[in-house]
Design a protein around this motif. Structure first.
Motif, mmCIF file in Angstrom:
data_model
loop_
_atom_site.group_PDB
_atom_site.id
_atom_site.type_symbol
_atom_site.label_atom_id
_atom_site.label_comp_id
_atom_site.label_asym_id
_atom_site.label_seq_id
_atom_site.Cartn_x
_atom_site.Cartn_y
_atom_site.Cartn_z
ATOM 1 N N SER A 32 0.827 -1.210 0.000
ATOM 2 C CA SER A 32 0.000 0.000 0.000
ATOM 3 C C SER A 32 0.860 1.257 0.000
ATOM 4 N N THR A 46 -6.221 1.842 -5.098
ATOM 5 C CA THR A 46 -5.638 0.719 -4.361
ATOM 6 C C THR A 46 -6.696 -0.318 -4.038
ATOM 7 N N GLY A 47 -7.901 0.143 -3.733
ATOM 8 C CA GLY A 47 -9.000 -0.779 -3.437
ATOM 9 C C GLY A 47 -9.329 -1.678 -4.609
ATOM 10 N N PHE A 50 -6.775 -4.552 -4.666
ATOM 11 C CA PHE A 50 -7.018 -5.560 -3.640
ATOM 12 C C PHE A 50 -8.283 -6.358 -3.928
ATOM 13 N N SER A 54 -8.198 -10.368 -4.343
ATOM 14 C CA SER A 54 -9.022 -11.273 -3.534
ATOM 15 C C SER A 54 -9.807 -12.247 -4.400
ATOM 16 N N GLY A 233 -8.927 -7.593 6.705
ATOM 17 C CA GLY A 233 -8.076 -7.328 5.557
ATOM 18 C C GLY A 233 -8.435 -6.041 4.841
ATOM 19 N N VAL A 234 -9.725 -5.666 4.870
ATOM 20 C CA VAL A 234 -10.150 -4.414 4.253
ATOM 21 C C VAL A 234 -9.497 -3.240 4.971
ATOM 22 N N ASP A 236 -6.794 -3.491 6.766
ATOM 23 C CA ASP A 236 -5.348 -3.664 6.669
ATOM 24 C C ASP A 236 -4.790 -3.106 5.363
ATOM 25 N N GLN A 237 -5.638 -2.992 4.335
ATOM 26 C CA GLN A 237 -5.181 -2.478 3.046
ATOM 27 C C GLN A 237 -4.648 -1.046 3.161
ATOM 28 N N GLN A 238 -5.376 -0.207 3.883
ATOM 29 C CA GLN A 238 -5.057 1.218 3.921
ATOM 30 C C GLN A 238 -4.270 1.622 5.159
#
Length: 260
Positions: A32, A46-47, A50, A54, A233-234, A236-238
């Protein structure tokens, strides 16, 4: 005989898990931050990456699991993963280049590669280790522990290397993949005992067997449990981008995130 097999397979599988996670962490633990600082993507872009990651991991895990059930203790899928690990460094560089050309194109490429290699591939190595552990009579958790240690070691240095040159992390990832190759070449798993053969290969898993899982209430209970545990995890992405922004300089934030 069992003791000799145990002493051979346990350290090699532990080392394979260690270097798999070194490769994964070196290339992905600051993903990220890399996308934000080096590639210049916004949080929404970025979303997308990911999301593709997934979905590709979801399909990879289903296919990998079915194939590995067919293979038993043969290493065909592990050799495939080895190739992907070695190519991870160049793949990330191509990923970044494609993102600068077209975000959607880059997102699809990067999401599929990362999903097939790491998020989907780890299940292959873990399930293989668990099967050998049952045959060789060592605890799976003790071998898997080395994977967590590999992630921790690599991430500790990832922030420092990122501040020097992000490409160094990708170089470490590919080098770790080469070590994985050498270790896998040394791994020799003998023929399983009769009971183990029945458990691994005797059932001749078919597509109908796999689809029959969808009719089991306990299977769906497990699915919803796993979905619930993965919601983090959602977030954790940002989080890496947010955390690193709390320090005086981006360089300090990158290093501190690695330590964290």
């Amino acid at each position: 005989m069992m003791k000799t097999h145990h002493s051979h397979s346990y350290p090699l599988l532990s080392a394979l898990l260690f270097f798999f996670f070194v490769t994964w962490s070196s290339s992905g633990s600051l993903l990220s931050i890399w996308l934000h600082q080096e590639v210049g993507l916004k949080a929404g872009d970025t979303g997308i990456i990911f999301a593709v990651l997934s979905v590709s991991a979801l399909f990879a895990q289903i296919c990998y699991g079915f194939i590995q059930d067919k293979l038993g203790l043969r290493k065909h899928l592990l050799w495939y993963l080895t190739t992907m690990l070695i190519l991870s460094g160049p793949a990330y560089l191509l990923f970044g280049h494609l993102l600068k050309i077209n975000i959607l194109l880059g997102s699809v490429f990067g999401g599929i590669f990362i999903g097939l290699t790491f998020n989907g591939g780890i299940g292959v190595l873990e399930s293989y280790t668990e099967r050998v552990a049952r045959q060789s009579q060592f605890e799976f958790g003790k071998a898997r522990m080395w994977g967590s240690l590999g992630w921790a070691v690599a991430t500790f240095f990832a922030g420092l290397l990122f501040n020097i040159d992000p490409k160094l992390n990708f170089a470490v990832a590919s080098c770790s993949g080469l070590v994985f190759l050498l270790l896998l070449a040394r791994l020799r798993v003998s023929s399983a005992p009769h009971a183990m053969q029945e458990a691994v290969a005797g059932g001749k898993v078919t597509l109908q067997d796999a689809l029959r899982l969808l009719t089991l209430p306990r299977f769906w209970a497990l699915v919803f449990f796993v979905v619930g545990t993965c919601v983090y995890g959602v977030y954790d992405q940002q989080f890496p981008v947010y955390f690193s922004s709390q320090f005086a300089t981006p360089q300090e934030g990158n290093a501190m995130y690695g330590y964290l």
